[in-house]
Every structure is written in C-alpha cells, then in structure tokens.
Design a protein around this motif. Structure first.
Motif, mmCIF file in Angstrom:
data_model
loop_
_atom_site.group_PDB
_atom_site.id
_atom_site.type_symbol
_atom_site.label_atom_id
_atom_site.label_comp_id
_atom_site.label_asym_id
_atom_site.label_seq_id
_atom_site.Cartn_x
_atom_site.Cartn_y
_atom_site.Cartn_z
ATOM 1 N N ALA A 1 14.537 9.476 -0.628
ATOM 2 C CA ALA A 1 13.390 8.956 -1.369
ATOM 3 C C ALA A 1 12.111 9.349 -0.636
ATOM 4 O O ALA A 1 12.010 9.186 0.577
ATOM 5 C CB ALA A 1 13.471 7.440 -1.488
ATOM 6 N N LEU B 1 15.715 -1.473 -7.696
ATOM 7 C CA LEU B 1 15.753 -1.070 -9.101
ATOM 8 C C LEU B 1 16.865 -1.805 -9.830
ATOM 9 O O LEU B 1 17.902 -2.111 -9.231
ATOM 10 C CB LEU B 1 15.995 0.438 -9.200
ATOM 11 C CG LEU B 1 14.915 1.323 -8.575
ATOM 12 C CD1 LEU B 1 15.380 2.768 -8.548
ATOM 13 C CD2 LEU B 1 13.618 1.196 -9.340
ATOM 14 N N LEU C 1 15.501 6.427 -9.407
ATOM 15 C CA LEU C 1 14.161 6.960 -9.165
ATOM 16 C C LEU C 1 13.967 8.248 -9.940
ATOM 17 O O LEU C 1 14.900 9.051 -10.076
ATOM 18 C CB LEU C 1 13.972 7.280 -7.676
ATOM 19 C CG LEU C 1 13.911 6.128 -6.697
ATOM 20 C CD1 LEU C 1 13.785 6.676 -5.279
ATOM 21 C CD2 LEU C 1 12.759 5.206 -7.010
ATOM 22 N N ASP D 1 7.734 5.603 -4.967
ATOM 23 C CA ASP D 1 8.917 6.304 -4.477
ATOM 24 C C ASP D 1 9.468 7.230 -5.554
ATOM 25 O O ASP D 1 9.528 6.851 -6.741
ATOM 26 C CB ASP D 1 10.009 5.315 -4.077
ATOM 27 C CG ASP D 1 9.742 4.660 -2.731
ATOM 28 O OD1 ASP D 1 8.725 4.983 -2.101
ATOM 29 O OD2 ASP D 1 10.579 3.842 -2.308
ATOM 30 N N TYR D 2 9.863 8.431 -5.131
ATOM 31 C CA TYR D 2 10.479 9.426 -6.007
ATOM 32 C C TYR D 2 11.697 10.006 -5.310
ATOM 33 O O TYR D 2 11.721 10.135 -4.085
ATOM 34 C CB TYR D 2 9.493 10.564 -6.321
ATOM 35 C CG TYR D 2 8.376 10.122 -7.227
ATOM 36 C CD1 TYR D 2 8.509 10.208 -8.606
ATOM 37 C CD2 TYR D 2 7.206 9.597 -6.713
ATOM 38 C CE1 TYR D 2 7.490 9.779 -9.449
ATOM 39 C CE2 TYR D 2 6.180 9.168 -7.539
ATOM 40 C CZ TYR D 2 6.331 9.261 -8.910
ATOM 41 O OH TYR D 2 5.329 8.838 -9.727
ATOM 42 N N SER E 1 15.319 4.348 -1.067
ATOM 43 C CA SER E 1 14.073 3.729 -1.498
ATOM 44 C C SER E 1 14.041 2.274 -1.065
ATOM 45 O O SER E 1 15.070 1.597 -1.021
ATOM 46 C CB SER E 1 13.953 3.810 -3.020
ATOM 47 O OG SER E 1 12.804 3.115 -3.459
#
Length: 82
Positions: free
Chosen positions: A4, A59, A65, A18-19, A55
């Motif tokens: 991440a 989620l 992500l 965050d990606y 991350s």
C-alpha cells in the motif's frame, strides 16, 4: 495482498490516501515518487509519502484498495528523511 502506498494528493494537500501498488511497480514506488491516482472519477497527481506492507485503512469485506494509475517520475523528487 499488495503493498500500500500512502499518497499525498496535490489538489488536497492535507489529505493522504492509500492505494495498492501494482506488482510490476513494487521496486519503483518509493517515498518521494510522484504518481497518478484515481480520485472521484478523475485522475489526480500526488506524491508517495510511505510504502507499507498493508494499508492502515480498515476496509469493508470484499472492498480492496484502488491501484495506482501511473508513475509520473522515475526518481523521487523528495528525498527521504535523513
């Protein structure tokens, strides 16, 4: 689970998102590198502030992500802390 990247968005200088780091870019995504990211239906530019094993964002089940959309620079524009 992919790495991440914490990305500081240029147009929202106080927001870090965050990606997911695509596998092909793992060795190239480091703090200080500028990237393109999906944000609210458009592409935005930002700077990688950190790369983590996972991350810090919690989620919901089944949600992942979004991946980085592109690399804008080959080398970091900002040096890591000394």
């Amino acid at each position: 689970m992919p790495l991440a990247a914490a990305v500081l968005i240029d147009s929202a200088a106080d927001r870090v998102f965050d990606y997911a780091v695509p596998d092909a870019w793992v060795s190239r995504v480091v703090p200080g590198v500028r990237v393109s990211v999906p944000l609210r239906g458009r592409k935005a530019a930002g700077t990688v502030m950190a790369v983590r094993d996972r991350s810090e964002v919690v989620l919901p089940d089944g949600v992942e992500l979004k991946p980085l959309a592109g690399l804008l620079d080959e080398d970091p524009l900002i040096a890591p802390k000394l």
